[in-house]
Design an enzyme around this catalytic site. Structure first.
Site, PDB file in Angstrom:
ATOM      1  N   CYS A   1     -32.074 -13.647  65.752  1.00  0.00           N
ATOM      2  CA  CYS A   1     -33.274 -13.219  66.639  1.00  0.00           C
ATOM      3  C   CYS A   1     -34.376 -13.430  66.842  1.00  0.00           C
ATOM      4  CB  CYS A   1     -33.490 -12.051  65.715  1.00  0.00           C
ATOM      5  SG  CYS A   1     -31.927 -10.603  65.752  1.00  0.00           S
TER       6      CYS A   1
ATOM      7  N   ARG B   1     -31.571 -18.576  69.091  1.00  0.00           N
ATOM      8  CA  ARG B   1     -31.930 -17.921  67.602  1.00  0.00           C
ATOM      9  C   ARG B   1     -30.886 -17.006  67.827  1.00  0.00           C
ATOM     10  NH1 ARG B   1     -37.257 -18.731  66.003  1.00  0.00           N
ATOM     11  NH2 ARG B   1     -36.775 -17.459  64.567  1.00  0.00           N
TER      12      ARG B   1
ATOM     13  N   TRP C   1     -29.188 -11.759  66.901  1.00  0.00           N
ATOM     14  CA  TRP C   1     -27.804 -12.417  66.126  1.00  0.00           C
ATOM     15  C   TRP C   1     -27.575 -11.436  64.900  1.00  0.00           C
ATOM     16  CZ3 TRP C   1     -26.641 -13.203  60.453  1.00  0.00           C
ATOM     17  CH2 TRP C   1     -25.846 -13.919  60.391  1.00  0.00           C
TER      18      TRP C   1
ATOM     19  N   ASN D   1     -37.084  -9.157  64.684  1.00  0.00           N
ATOM     20  CA  ASN D   1     -36.490 -10.110  63.981  1.00  0.00           C
ATOM     21  C   ASN D   1     -36.706 -10.009  62.567  1.00  0.00           C
ATOM     22  OD1 ASN D   1     -37.876 -13.408  64.003  1.00  0.00           O
ATOM     23  ND2 ASN D   1     -36.166 -12.183  63.716  1.00  0.00           N
ATOM     24  N   GLY D   2     -36.022  -9.621  62.235  1.00  0.00           N
ATOM     25  CA  GLY D   2     -35.803  -9.526  60.251  1.00  0.00           C
ATOM     26  C   GLY D   2     -34.988  -9.046  59.720  1.00  0.00           C
TER      27      GLY D   2
ATOM     28  N   GLU E   1     -21.480 -33.945  55.792  1.00  0.00           N
ATOM     29  CA  GLU E   1     -21.962 -33.024  56.497  1.00  0.00           C
ATOM     30  C   GLU E   1     -21.521 -33.160  57.818  1.00  0.00           C
ATOM     31  OE1 GLU E   1     -24.749 -31.766  57.701  1.00  0.00           O
ATOM     32  OE2 GLU E   1     -25.029 -32.380  60.029  1.00  0.00           O
TER      33      GLU E   1
ATOM     34  N   LYS F   1     -20.296 -30.202  60.467  1.00  0.00           N
ATOM     35  CA  LYS F   1     -20.683 -30.575  62.252  1.00  0.00           C
ATOM     36  C   LYS F   1     -19.136 -30.030  62.725  1.00  0.00           C
ATOM     37  CE  LYS F   1     -23.992 -31.063  61.835  1.00  0.00           C
ATOM     38  NZ  LYS F   1     -25.009 -30.952  61.643  1.00  0.00           N
TER      39      LYS F   1
ATOM     40  N   GLU G   1     -18.407 -26.120  62.456  1.00  0.00           N
ATOM     41  CA  GLU G   1     -19.724 -25.370  62.849  1.00  0.00           C
ATOM     42  C   GLU G   1     -19.470 -25.187  65.067  1.00  0.00           C
ATOM     43  OE1 GLU G   1     -24.962 -25.895  61.269  1.00  0.00           O
ATOM     44  OE2 GLU G   1     -23.040 -27.959  62.485  1.00  0.00           O
TER      45      GLU G   1
ATOM     46  N   HIS H   1      -6.780 -33.779  42.326  1.00  0.00           N
ATOM     47  CA  HIS H   1      -6.214 -33.328  41.619  1.00  0.00           C
ATOM     48  C   HIS H   1      -6.279 -30.838  41.850  1.00  0.00           C
ATOM     49  CE1 HIS H   1      -8.398 -36.295  38.477  1.00  0.00           C
ATOM     50  NE2 HIS H   1      -9.267 -36.400  39.391  1.00  0.00           N
TER      51      HIS H   1
ATOM     52  N   LYS I   1     -29.415 -21.096  65.244  1.00  0.00           N
ATOM     53  CA  LYS I   1     -29.698 -21.723  64.543  1.00  0.00           C
ATOM     54  C   LYS I   1     -30.902 -21.908  63.313  1.00  0.00           C
ATOM     55  CE  LYS I   1     -31.956 -26.253  65.965  1.00  0.00           C
ATOM     56  NZ  LYS I   1     -31.197 -26.974  65.994  1.00  0.00           N
TER      57      LYS I   1
END
Ligand code: G6P
Length: 605
Positions: free
Chosen positions: A2, A28, A75, A99-100, A476, A480, A483, A499, A600
């Site tokens: 947010c 955000r 968000w 925001n929070g 990573e 990527k 995402e 396995h 982000k």
């Protein structure tokens, strides 16, 4: 997580400034957006589901001339993304963006329901708004700072609020706890904002609002109050990032721009290091164990750090996911060093982990990109990655700059332990002299990345395989790809696949296999052959040019990358993985810079 911005203006239309600011905060969160404008003595609310552009289109049909405005890009945490749940919320005389997360919102909501308050949305924010309004209605002197402070005494959780009261339409009140908020200052008006990117087009002058401080913002004045509501003087800061760094500068996407910035960022970091090798006041060699704590890609960078610290400096390292670390039994001793890694410096779990480590007496180092962020301010020592603003939600230069700093810390620790021999140091220094060209060359191979992307783009799922440090890079690379392209992939330690998970390999399943560690090369190749024998389509990434004649036995596409010293190799190897993810996402028509459901800066738990 947010983004909020408020602006009280002397002359500009506050609506335009707030919308422009929201666009810069969109990383955000971007599932809905809204703005409250103060115009001709009243508040108007405009909201839209989706990105800021949708809200902007809606506003184009309105004639708005606002002296003050507050805006929000969301968000979703409580309640689905729709117009009703979008901020700003408005109850009685109070209009607010947040925001929070309000943790005790159900308790507060039940209390308010009993007192006759009704609610429209499913959000925790509307409850906070209603609660502030409730205290306001009860207040005799209508002192707004007192009202907000009294309400905040009962509101638990994290918040950054910007608030307008109906009887003071050109004043924005702001406060925060565990969510970021800055107060921007300019000759034309003043701001409250989640971060500097929202206001850089207008000013680089700002005040950092601390936890439990309050701001009263008008177009020509800003007053800051402490917890006891005493007026205080605050240091005025100047942001060193410029507005142009927040632009795409000709690149199709921020992600591509940021990938291309890596050679410069990395070479600068190392050159600065070699100019001042003793920049760190903490002696890492004094510690027996290191905990590296972080989230997402920063945690993956930490895994590279573990590998390098253990292999080169013989210091045992445990890498911990911050959201787990904060709630587990702490085994911190006086000889534990805790390294927190965070691009934004605001990730809620990483910040909480830092605080816990400090409470348990650990020495803490933060590796952070955003100057002045909470983590950078609270750690005992902060090392900045100086990567410049990173806008794409999927991190690239943020991650590699963290890896580069970790390599330097390893060199530092080796030097402190008297185990850094001249030949390694000279080799690293020599390669650093060329690193910019080497990295640029790897990036500049788009034909190959496009070829790989074409081969995998229509597949259901794929695997990344590697051993040792290559395995951490696989994690990573896989993240990527997931995402930004929404393809399912899994990263596996090459020896572990059989396995169980090898049962998922069938005719044509793509396997992206990495082999850069000479000591593990043959083992990795054997594992690749096991997948090939079961029908895998193998994309092989290696720095080993001594085995060229055998590649055809097991690889469908081969990508050879430059070989550099092990301390620097991860910085080279990760680039193709970033670019494969990028090209694949592009072919699949995904919104590369703003992948669905992500944000982000994750400032909630
Ligand atoms: C989010 C981002 C990731 C990032 C992680 C940690 O999940 O999408 O790209 O790695 O947060 O962020 P930080 O700012 O703490 O590095």
């Amino acid at each position: 997580m947010c983004g909020i911005i408020g602006y009280s203006s002397k002359k500009k239309n506050a609506k335009d400034v707030v919308i422009a600011g929201l666009k810069n905060l969109e990383y955000r969160g971007y599932d809905s957006a809204g703005i409250a404008t103060s115009e001709n003595g009243k508040i108007n609310l405009y909201k839209a589901k989706g990105k800021i552009a949708v809200l902007e289109d809606k506003l184009n049909n309105e004639v708005i001339n606002a002296s003050t405005a507050i805006g929000h890009t969301r968000w979703a945490t409580h309640g689905e993304p729709n117009e009703t749940n979008a901020h700003p919320h408005r109850v009685g005389n109070v209009t607010l963006v947040h925001n929070g997360i309000i943790e005790n919102y159900i308790e507060l909501k039940n209390f308010l329901l009993k007192n006759g308050v009704t609610f429209n949305s499913s959000t925790d924010t509307e409850v906070a708004c209603a609660y502030i309004n409730y205290i306001y209605q009860k207040s005799e002197n209508k002192n707004k700072l007192q009202v907000i402070s009294t309400a905040c005494d009962e509101i638990r959780g994290s918040y950054a609020f910007s608030i307008i009261f109906d009887d003071e339409l050109d004043t924005i009140y702001a406060t925060r706890k565990d969510s970021p908020l800055i107060i921007g200052l300019s000759d034309d008006g003043n701001f409250a904002a989640s971060d500097i990117s929202a206001i850089l087009d207008y000013t680089n002058k700002y005040i950092l609002l601390e936890h439990d401080e309050f701001a009263k913002i008008t177009c020509d004045d800003v007053e800051i109050y402490n917890k006891n509501l005493e007026k205080i003087d605050k240091e005025i800061m100047f942001a060193n990032w410029s507005a142009t760094e927040y632009k795409k500068n000709g690149y199709e996407h921020f992600m591509l721009k940021e990938i291309n910035e890596q050679p410069e960022v990395i070479s600068k970091l190392f050159n600065n290091y070699f100019e001042n090798e003793d920049y760190l006041s903490i002696n890492i060699a004094d510690y027996d164990t290191i905990h590296i704590v972080a989230c997402g890609s920063a945690m993956h960078a930490g895994m590279i750090g573990k590998y390098l610290f253990e292999n080169f400096a013989s210091i045992p390292v445990s890498v911990e996911i911050a959201s787990e670390y904060r709630y587990k039994k702490q085994l911190i001793t006086p000889s534990t060093l805790v390294i927190i890694i965070s691009q934004s410096g605001e990730t809620a779990d990483s910040l909480a982990a830092l605080r816990i480590a400090k409470e348990h007496g650990a020495k803490t180092i933060a590796i952070v990109n955003v100057v002045g962020s909470s983590i950078s301010r609270e750690a005992d020592e902060t090392i900045y990655t100086y990567a410049g603003p990173e806008i794409a939600v999927a991190t690239t230069k943020g991650y590699t700059s963290q890896v580069a700093i970790l390599s330097m810390l390893v060199l530092n620790a080796m030097k402190q332990k008297n185990i850094l021999d001249d030949s390694l140091k000279n080799k690293v220094q020599e390669e650093i002299g060329k690193i910019k060209e080497v990295l640029s060359k790897v990036i500049d191979n788009s034909e190959k990345y496009i070829k790989i992307a074409s081969a995998i783009k229509d597949k259901e799922h794929l695997f990344f395989l590697g051993r040792g440090i290559d395995y951490t890079l696989c994690l990573e690379g896989s993240l990527k790809l997931k995402e930004i392209s929404y393809m399912h992939s899994e990263a596996y330690a090459a020896g572990e696949l059989k396995h169980g998970t090898i049962s998922l390999i069938e005719e044509g399943t793509p396997v992206i296999a990495i082999a850069t560690d000479k000591t593990l090369y043959e083992k990795t190749v054997s594992n690749i052959k096991e997948t090939k024998a079961r029908g895998a389509y193998v994309i092989f990434i290696t720095n080993n040019d001594e085995d060229v004649e055998n590649y055809n036995d097991f690889a469908d596409i081969v990508l050879t990358i430059p070989k550099v010293t092990e301390l620097l190799q991860p910085l080279v190897t990760i680039l193709p993985l970033q670019l494969i993810a990028y090209e694949t996402a592009k072919m699949r028509g995904c919104d590369i810079d703003k992948p669905k459901n992500l944000a982000k800066s994750v400032t909630v738990e």
